[in-house]
Design a protein around this motif. Structure first.
Motif, PDB file in Angstrom:
ATOM      1  N   ARG A 345     -48.842 107.905  54.510  1.00 10.48           N
ATOM      2  CA  ARG A 345     -47.640 107.286  55.388  1.00 10.48           C
ATOM      3  C   ARG A 345     -46.322 107.308  54.372  1.00 10.48           C
ATOM      4  O   ARG A 345     -45.284 107.488  55.023  1.00 10.48           O
ATOM      5  CB  ARG A 345     -48.009 105.839  55.771  1.00 10.48           C
ATOM      6  N   GLU A 346     -46.632 106.682  53.142  1.00 13.44           N
ATOM      7  CA  GLU A 346     -45.312 106.548  52.353  1.00 13.44           C
ATOM      8  C   GLU A 346     -44.718 108.197  52.213  1.00 13.44           C
ATOM      9  O   GLU A 346     -43.557 108.171  52.287  1.00 13.44           O
ATOM     10  CB  GLU A 346     -45.707 106.182  51.144  1.00 13.44           C
ATOM     11  N   LEU A 347     -45.726 109.096  52.188  1.00 15.91           N
ATOM     12  CA  LEU A 347     -45.337 110.449  51.861  1.00 15.91           C
ATOM     13  C   LEU A 347     -44.243 110.825  52.904  1.00 15.91           C
ATOM     14  O   LEU A 347     -43.297 111.586  53.039  1.00 15.91           O
ATOM     15  CB  LEU A 347     -46.299 111.315  51.416  1.00 15.91           C
ATOM     16  N   GLN A 348     -44.881 110.536  54.411  1.00 13.44           N
ATOM     17  CA  GLN A 348     -44.246 110.975  55.608  1.00 13.44           C
ATOM     18  C   GLN A 348     -42.818 110.366  55.635  1.00 13.44           C
ATOM     19  O   GLN A 348     -41.946 110.998  56.206  1.00 13.44           O
ATOM     20  CB  GLN A 348     -45.144 110.765  56.837  1.00 13.44           C
ATOM     21  N   GLY A 349     -42.627 109.189  55.125  1.00 10.66           N
ATOM     22  CA  GLY A 349     -41.341 108.720  55.065  1.00 10.66           C
ATOM     23  C   GLY A 349     -40.476 109.367  54.131  1.00 10.66           C
ATOM     24  O   GLY A 349     -39.161 109.233  54.041  1.00 10.66           O
ATOM     25  N   LEU A 350     -41.003 109.947  53.107  1.00 12.15           N
ATOM     26  CA  LEU A 350     -40.139 110.527  52.164  1.00 12.15           C
ATOM     27  C   LEU A 350     -39.889 112.040  52.158  1.00 12.15           C
ATOM     28  O   LEU A 350     -38.635 112.404  52.021  1.00 12.15           O
ATOM     29  CB  LEU A 350     -41.074 110.407  50.830  1.00 12.15           C
ATOM     30  N   LEU A 351     -40.874 112.669  52.965  1.00 16.35           N
ATOM     31  CA  LEU A 351     -40.479 114.227  53.044  1.00 16.35           C
ATOM     32  C   LEU A 351     -41.447 114.522  54.469  1.00 16.35           C
ATOM     33  O   LEU A 351     -42.554 113.899  54.592  1.00 16.35           O
ATOM     34  CB  LEU A 351     -40.721 114.935  51.870  1.00 16.35           C
ATOM     35  N   SER A 352     -40.702 115.441  55.111  1.00 16.45           N
ATOM     36  CA  SER A 352     -41.592 116.024  56.586  1.00 16.45           C
ATOM     37  C   SER A 352     -42.792 116.834  56.008  1.00 16.45           C
ATOM     38  O   SER A 352     -42.796 117.579  55.226  1.00 16.45           O
ATOM     39  CB  SER A 352     -40.693 116.566  57.426  1.00 16.45           C
ATOM     40  N   CYS A 353     -43.913 116.334  56.867  1.00 18.48           N
ATOM     41  CA  CYS A 353     -45.330 117.425  56.500  1.00 18.48           C
ATOM     42  C   CYS A 353     -46.150 117.266  57.670  1.00 18.48           C
ATOM     43  O   CYS A 353     -46.212 116.269  58.352  1.00 18.48           O
ATOM     44  CB  CYS A 353     -45.799 116.559  55.275  1.00 18.48           C
ATOM     45  N   SER A 354     -46.854 118.579  57.899  1.00 24.33           N
ATOM     46  CA  SER A 354     -47.709 118.539  58.898  1.00 24.33           C
ATOM     47  C   SER A 354     -49.052 117.848  58.431  1.00 24.33           C
ATOM     48  O   SER A 354     -49.984 117.523  59.424  1.00 24.33           O
ATOM     49  CB  SER A 354     -47.663 120.057  59.328  1.00 24.33           C
ATOM     50  N   GLY A 355     -49.506 117.745  57.484  1.00 22.90           N
ATOM     51  CA  GLY A 355     -50.554 117.289  56.712  1.00 22.90           C
ATOM     52  C   GLY A 355     -50.435 117.017  55.227  1.00 22.90           C
ATOM     53  O   GLY A 355     -49.573 117.212  54.650  1.00 22.90           O
ATOM     54  N   CYS A 356     -51.425 116.357  54.899  1.00 22.47           N
ATOM     55  CA  CYS A 356     -51.584 115.864  53.373  1.00 22.47           C
ATOM     56  C   CYS A 356     -53.070 115.821  53.180  1.00 22.47           C
ATOM     57  O   CYS A 356     -54.114 115.524  53.975  1.00 22.47           O
ATOM     58  CB  CYS A 356     -50.780 114.257  53.413  1.00 22.47           C
ATOM     59  N   MET A 357     -53.419 116.151  51.754  1.00 24.03           N
ATOM     60  CA  MET A 357     -54.683 116.354  51.353  1.00 24.03           C
ATOM     61  C   MET A 357     -54.425 115.664  49.768  1.00 24.03           C
ATOM     62  O   MET A 357     -53.563 116.066  49.076  1.00 24.03           O
ATOM     63  CB  MET A 357     -55.224 117.792  51.399  1.00 24.03           C
ATOM     64  N   VAL A 358     -55.742 115.275  49.374  1.00 23.05           N
ATOM     65  CA  VAL A 358     -56.041 114.711  47.973  1.00 23.05           C
ATOM     66  C   VAL A 358     -56.981 115.614  47.509  1.00 23.05           C
ATOM     67  O   VAL A 358     -58.215 115.172  48.135  1.00 23.05           O
ATOM     68  CB  VAL A 358     -55.879 113.288  47.923  1.00 23.05           C
ATOM     69  N   ALA A 359     -57.054 115.858  46.440  1.00 21.35           N
ATOM     70  CA  ALA A 359     -58.315 116.506  45.504  1.00 21.35           C
ATOM     71  C   ALA A 359     -58.271 115.881  44.314  1.00 21.35           C
ATOM     72  O   ALA A 359     -57.191 115.711  43.518  1.00 21.35           O
ATOM     73  CB  ALA A 359     -57.983 118.272  45.585  1.00 21.35           C
ATOM     74  N   LEU A 360     -59.682 115.303  43.965  1.00 15.05           N
ATOM     75  CA  LEU A 360     -59.725 114.564  42.609  1.00 15.05           C
ATOM     76  C   LEU A 360     -60.894 115.739  41.738  1.00 15.05           C
ATOM     77  O   LEU A 360     -61.479 116.279  42.234  1.00 15.05           O
ATOM     78  CB  LEU A 360     -60.544 113.379  42.893  1.00 15.05           C
ATOM     79  N   TYR A 361     -60.413 115.801  40.703  1.00 17.39           N
ATOM     80  CA  TYR A 361     -61.125 116.516  39.745  1.00 17.39           C
ATOM     81  C   TYR A 361     -61.881 115.888  38.541  1.00 17.39           C
ATOM     82  O   TYR A 361     -61.170 114.807  37.956  1.00 17.39           O
ATOM     83  CB  TYR A 361     -60.048 117.617  39.099  1.00 17.39           C
ATOM     84  N   ASP A 362     -63.191 116.153  38.485  1.00 15.70           N
ATOM     85  CA  ASP A 362     -64.001 115.284  37.474  1.00 15.70           C
ATOM     86  C   ASP A 362     -64.192 116.125  36.096  1.00 15.70           C
ATOM     87  O   ASP A 362     -64.860 117.437  36.491  1.00 15.70           O
ATOM     88  CB  ASP A 362     -65.240 114.991  38.021  1.00 15.70           C
TER      89      ASP A 362
END
Length: 945
Positions: A345-362
Motif C-alpha cells: 500500500r505504501e508503494l502504491q502511494g509512492l509510485l504507480s504499479c499494477s502489482g507487487c511481489m516480494v521474494a525472500l532468499y535463504d
C-alpha cells in the motif's frame, strides 16, 4: 583549358567542302585541311592516295608540298596543304576554300564561347545556391569540388583551407566518371597539393608549373617521389581578408590530351574570385547559426534544471511519507504477510504499479520463496530453486533490474509474463546481507518505469530489509530446531549408505562388479563347512583363466583389456544357474562354486558350456577378437581334502594342465597331477642350477650341407640336458617348463654364448673354412628384450666373431605376442649384422605377412613337407612354391629333416640350396663331430664326378 574544336561537326563538314573546292582549282596528288588552336594543329580532312604529313610544320613536309595558312586571330587559324600543283595558291577556288573555312571556324568559335559562357553562369549560380542553402561549412566544401569539376574536366581539384592554427585541411573532389579508385589515388598526391597551397597562400599569387617545375618544387619542398607526376599544376589563392590568402584551389592535370592556356587561367581566376566572395558569407552565416544554437541550448538547459528541481522536491515528499508508513508497520506486531501487504500500500502511494511481489532468499539453503504477491505473476510453487529470470537476475547480480518492452518479454515467459509492460526489481539488504527482492510491475501501456522510480524503490528497500530481519528472527529459531533434527536424520542415513557401500566395495571387484577373492574365500569356507556337516551338500570348484589375455591387453590397450574382462564375466555368468557363485580372483582369473553337484558330470557339462560360450568373437575397440578360456575343475571330497583352500589350489593345477594341453578346454583334477607338479617344481630348481654350471646343458651341433656340392656350410646348435641323476633329458620335457617359468631367456643366452665361443674356436683351428656359420634358436622372451642387441654386440666383439656368421632362428609363434617390440629388436639385430631365419616356415598362422613385415634372411622348410617330398605331389608343389617365393624375395632356403637319398634327390632336383637332417649327420657334441666324414660328403657329390 584548350577548346576541342577538332570534333565540331560543322567545322569538319566545312573542311570537306573546302577540300572539294580545292580540287576544282586543278589536278593534285593529295590535299589536307588543318586546324590551329594555339600552338597545336589538328587534321580536319584529307584526300589523296596517301597521307601528306603527320604534322603541317615545314620541316616535316615532303618536297613539292604547298602550305596556304589563314588566321582568324592569334588563337585560331586554318591551313590548306596540297602536293602536285604549286600555282593553285592564287586561284579563286583556293581563295573560296579559305574563306569558307574561316567563316565556319568563326561560327564554331562563337558557338563554343556561348556554350562555355552559359555553363559558367550555370555553375556559378549553382555555387551561389549551394552557399546560401548549405547547412554547414562541411556540406558546402563537400559539394564544391563536384561543381568545379564540370568547368575543369580531366583534372584533379584539391581545395585547401587554413584552420585557426595555420594548418592546412585538404578536401579532394569526387573522382571523375569512369575513373577507378586505385588510379585516382595514385594520380592525386595530396602532399604536392598541400605544399603548393602553402606556398601560394604565403605569397598570395597564383602559380602555374609544368612537369619540370613540379620536379624542382618537390625537391625544394622535400617531398617524396610521386607515383604519377601531373603534366602541369595550377594553384590559385582565394583572398578572403585583404591581401591574406585564407584558402587555395589547386588543379592538377595528368591527361596529356588536355591542354590549358591563358583563357583557362582566366576562367580559373574568375572561379577563384567567385568562390572567395562566397566563403565569407558562408562563414558568417555559419557563425551566426552556431551562436543561435548555443543560446537555444542554454535556455533549454535552464528549463530542464528548474523542472528537475521541482520533481526532486515532489519526490522527496512522497519518499518521506512512504518511509514514515513503513517505519510504523515495522514497529507493529503484524505477521509477515500482513506487513508485506502494508508495504504494498505504501508503494502504491509512492509510485504507480499494477502489482507487487516480494521474494525472500535463504542463503543457507540456497532457496527462493515468494511470501507475497498481488498479481498472477506469482508462481504456483512458493518454493523454487533459483533459475534464469528477472528475480533471479537481481539476486545473482545484487543490483537493481529495470525491464521494458522486448527485454521484459525475453526474461519472463509463461502466463505470468502476459500483458506486462514494465518491471522493476530492487534487492533488499540487511546488514550488508542479501535478503530478497522487492518488485513492482505495470500492465498499463502508458506506464513505463524509469530511473526515477528505480531510485524511489531503492530507498524504500533499505528500510524494508531491517524490518524483515526482525520478523524473520523468531521464525528462524523454529526453523533451526527442525533443521537440526532433519540434519541428524540425513547424516545418519548417509552414514548407513556409506557403510553399505564400503562393505560392498570390500567384497566386490570394481571392474566387473563380481565378488572378489576375499568374498570368494568366505563363500568357499561357508560351503565347505556346510559340506562337512552334511555330505549331501556337495559342490565343485572351477578355476577359469583367459587365454592370451596379456597379448590382447598389450596390443589393444588396457581399455580393451578391461572390456574383455567385463564381457568374459558376463558370458560366464550367462552359463550358470541362479544359485552358482562366480568371482574374479584378479587379473584374468575367475573362480566358480557350483552348488548341489553330486558328480563330475554336472561340472563337465557347465565347463563345456562356458568353453562353447567363448567360441563367439568379441568386439573390442572396433576389432573382432577371439578369446578362449582354460578351465580346471575339482569336486569336493572329504577323503582327499581337509581344508577349503586346497580345492582352489587343485582347480588351479587342473587349469594349468589344460593350458599345457593346448588351451581352450577344461580338465578334471586327478590326484596324480599333484605328484607331477612336484616333479616339475624339482625340475625347475635343477634347471636353475644347471644354468650356473657348464657341464649339464651341452650344445649339440647338426650340420648344414650344400645340396649340389655337399660341402659343409654351417651348424645348428641344439640344447641337450645331461642331468646328473636323471641322465639325458629331452628338450620336449624341460623347454615348456623353461618357457612357463621365464628361464628360457637365460637358456637362450647361455646357448648363444656357448655356441659363439665354439664357432670362434673352430675358426681359430681352421675347421670348416672362414664362411662356416652357426644357427641358434631364439625364443619369444628374448624378442621382447630390447637389451639383446647390445649384449650380443658385446659378445661378438669379445670373441672377434663376424656378426654375419651368426643366424638366429625364430618361429612364427614367437612373433605373435608383442609384434611391435619384436620388430624393433629384429631391426636392431639387422643393424648389428646378425642374420635372421624363419623356422618351421609354412606351418604357422600368417607366414607371408611376417615375410612382408620382418627382414628375414633365411627360410627353413618344415620337415612335414620334406618328409613326403619324394612321394606326394602336393608336398612337392608346396616346396616348389616356397623356393619360388624365396627366390623372388632374395632369401636363402634350408630344408630340414632330410633322412633318405630319395628326399635328397627330390630337393636337389627342385633346386633347394641347403639341406639338414639325419641323412648327413645326427646332432652331436662338438668333440664328437666327424670332420673327415663331412669332408667326404663333398667328394661323393655328383658335382665332383
Amino acid at each position: 583549358m584548350m577548346d576541342a574544336l577538332e570534333n565540331n561537326g560543322r567545322l569538319i563538314e566545312g573542311a570537306r567542302e573546302a577540300l572539294a573546292l580545292l580540287r576544282q582549282a586543278g589536278p593534285m596528288d593529295t590535299a589536307a585541311i588543318w586546324l590551329r588552336q594555339g600552338r597545336y594543329w589538328h587534321c580536319l580532312a584529307s584526300d589523296g592516295a596517301g597521307t601528306l604529313s603527320p604534322h603541317p610544320a615545314p620541316a616535316s613536309l615532303p618536297e613539292g608540298a604547298v602550305r596556304h595558312e589563314l588566321s582568324l586571330n592569334s588563337r585560331y587559324g586554318v591551313m590548306l596543304l596540297w602536293h602536285g600543283a604549286v600555282h593553285l595558291a592564287q586561284s579563286p577556288w583556293c581563295q573560296m576554300a579559305g574563306q569558307l573555312l574561316l567563316s565556319r571556324l568563326e561560327g564554331a568559335v562563337l558557338e563554343q564561347a556561348l556554350v562555355r559562357s552559359r555553363l559558367e553562369q550555370h555553375i556559378l549560380l549553382d555555387i551561389a545556391t549551394l552557399a546560401s542553402h548549405a547547412q554547414s561549412m562541411e556540406a558546402f566544401l563537400a559539394r564544391l569540388p563536384g561543381l568545379l569539376s564540370q568547368l575543369i574536366p580531366a583534372c584533379d581539384l584539391v581545395l585547401t583551407l587554413s584552420d585557426e592554427g595555420g594548418g592546412l585541411l585538404h578536401l579532394s573532389p569526387v573522382p571523375l566518371a569512369g575513373e577507378s579508385g586505385q588510379k585516382a589515388s595514385a594520380a592525386r598526391p595530396a602532399e604536392l597539393a598541400g605544399a603548393l597551397a602553402t606556398a601560394v597562400c604565403m605569397a598570395a599569387k597564383p602559380r602555374l608549373l609544368d612537369t619540370r617545375r613540379i620536379l624542382a618544387f618537390c625537391v625544394q619542398a622535400d617531398l617524396p617521389s610521386l607515383v604519377r607526376l601531373p603534366r602541369f599544376c595550377l594553384c590559385l589563392p582565394l583572398l578572403i581578408c585583404g591581401d591574406q590568402a585564407y584558402s587555395a584551389l589547386t588543379v592538377q592535370v595528368f591527361d596529356p590530351a588536355q591542354r590549358y592556356d591563358r583563357q583557362s587561367l582566366s576562367l580559373f581566376l574568375r572561379l577563384a574570385r567567385h568562390v572567395a566572395s562566397l566563403f565569407g558569407h558562408v562563414c558568417e552565416r555559419y557563425r551566426l547559426v552556431r551562436t543561435a544554437r548555443c543560446f537555444e541550448h542554454e535556455l533549454e538547459a535552464n528549463r530542464l534544471r528548474l523542472h528537475a528541481e521541482q520533481g526532486e522536491r515532489h519526490h522527496a515528499q512522497k519518499l518521506m511519507r512512504a518511509l514514515f508508513g513503513i517505519a510504523n508497520l515495522s514497529n507493529s506486531s503484524l505477521s509477515l504477510p500482513a506487513f508485506l501487504a502494508g508495504v504494498h500500500r505504501e508503494l502504491q502511494g509512492l509510485l504507480s504499479c499494477s502489482g507487487c511481489m516480494v521474494a525472500l532468499y535463504d542463503a543457507e539453503q540456497d532457496r527462493l520463496t515468494f511470501p507475497y504477491g498481488a498479481d498472477a505473476f506469482v508462481p504456483n510453487d512458493p518454493m523454487m530453486t533459483m533459475r534464469a529470470g528477472p528475480v533471479e537476475q537481481v539476486l545473482h547480480s545484487g543490483r537493481t533490474l529495470l525491464l521494458n518492452g522486448s527485454a521484459l518479454l525475453r526474461s519472463i515467459s509463461g502466463k505470468g509474463g502476459e500483458g506486462l509492460v514494465s518491471w522493476l526489481g530492487v534487492p533488499v539488504y540487511s546488514n550488508r546481507e542479501l535478503k530478497g527482492v522487492v518488485a513492482v510491475f505495470s500492465r498499463d501501456s502508458n506506464l513505463r518505469y524509469s530511473y526515477r522510480e528505480q531510485e524511489l524503490l531503492e530507498s524504500v528497500a533499505d528500510h524494508i530489509g531491517g524490518a524483515l530481519t526482525q520478523l524473520q528472527a523468531s521464525a528462524a529459531l523454529q526453523l533451526a530446531n527442525s533443521a537440526l533434527e532433519e540434519r541428524v536424520r540425513e547424516r545418519t542415513l548417509a552414514l548407513d549408505t556409506v557403510n553399505a557401500r564400503l562393505k560392498h566395495d570390500t567384497l566386490h571387484d570394481v571392474l566387473t562388479g563380481l565378488p572378489n577373492r576375499a568374498y570368494f574365500n568366505q563363500t568357499l569356507q561357508s560351503n565347505w563347512q556346510a559340506y562337512s556337516r552334511d555330505g549331501r551338500q556337495c559342490f565343485a570348484v572351477l578355476f577359469i583363466d583367459l587365454d592370451r589375455f596379456k597379448l590382447i591387453n598389450d596390443t589393444l590397450g588396457h581399455q580393451a583389456g578391461d572390456a574383455l574382462l567385463h564381457e568374459a564375466g558376463a558370458r560366464i555368468r550367462h552359463c550358470l544357474r541362479p544359485h552358482d557363485f562366480l568371482a574374479r580372483l584378479g587379473g584374468d582369473e575367475f573362480a566358480l562354486i557350483l552348488q548341489r553337484v553330486e558328480s563330475t558330470a554336472r561340472s563337465e557339462q557347465i565347463a563345456q558350456r562356458i568353453v562353447d560360450e567363448f567360441e563367439r568373437p568379441m568386439l573390442l575397440g572396433g576389432r573382432e577378437v577371439f578369446a578362449t578360456v582354460s578351465i580346471g575343475a575339482v569336486l569336493a571330497d572329504s577323503q582327499y581334502y581337509q581344508r577349503a583352500e586346497d580345492l582352489l589350489r587343485d582347480a588351479d593345477l587342473a587349469m594349468y594342465r589344460t593350458k599345457q594341453s593346448g588351451r581352450h578346454g577344461y580338465t578334471l583334477f586327478n590326484h596324480h597331477f599333484r605328484e607331477n607338479q612336484a616333479d616339475l617344481l624339482a625340475l625347475e630348481a635343477d634347471l636353475r642350477r644347471a644354468l650356473d654350471v657348464d657341464d649339464q646343458l651341452i650344445p649339440y651341433y647338426q650340420p648344414f650341407i650344400d645340396s649340389h656340392s655337399q660341402r659343409l656350410t654351417g651348424f645348428e646348435a641344439l640344447v641337450r640336458w645331461h642331468h646328473p641323476e636323471r641322465g639325458l633329458i629331452s628338450p620336449a620335457e624341460f623347454l615348456p617348463m623353461a618357457q612357463e617359468s621365464g628361464l628360457i631367456r637365460r637358456l637362450d643366452r647361455y646357448m648363444i654364448e656357448q655356441g659363439c665361443a665354439q664357432l670362434a674356436a673352430w675358426h681359430d683351428e681352421g675347421y670348416g673354412g672362414e664362411t662356416l656359420s652357426l644357427h641358434i634358436n631364439l625364443s619369444s622372451e628374448n624378442l621382447r628384450d630390447t637389451s639383446l642387441p647390445s649384449w650380443l654386440e658385446a659378445l661378438l666383439t669379445r670373441l672377434a666373431l663376424p656378426p654375419a656368421l651368426l643366424y638366429l632362428e625364430v618361429t612364427e609363434s614367437a612373433l605373435i605376442d608383442m609384434p611391435e617390440v619384436a620388430a624393433q629388436v629384429m631391426h636392431a639385430l639387422h643393424q648389428l649384422g646378425v642374420r635372421l631365419a624363419l623356422d618351421d616356415f609354412g606351418t604357422g598362422y600368417s607366414a607371408l605377412a611376417y615375410l612382408h613385415r620382418y627382414q628375414f634372411d633365411v627360410l627353413k622348410i618344415d620337415q612335414a613337407f620334406v618328409r613326403e617330398v619324394d612321394v606326394h605331389t602336393e608336398s612337392r608343389a608346396i616346396v616348389r612354391a616356397i623356393l619360388a617365393l624365396a627366390q623372388a624375395l632374395h632369401l636363402d632356403v634350408v630344408a630340414e629333416g632330410v633322412e633318405t637319398f630319395s628326399q635328397l634327390s627330390a630337393l636337389r632336383e627342385l633346386g633347394c640350396p641347403k639341406l639338414q637332417g639325419y641323412y648327413f649327420a645326427r646332432p652331436q657334441p662338438a668333440a664328437a663331430i666327424a670332420w673327415e666324414g663331412l669332408q667326404a660328403l663333398a667328394l661323393e657329390s655328383p658335382c665332383c664326378h
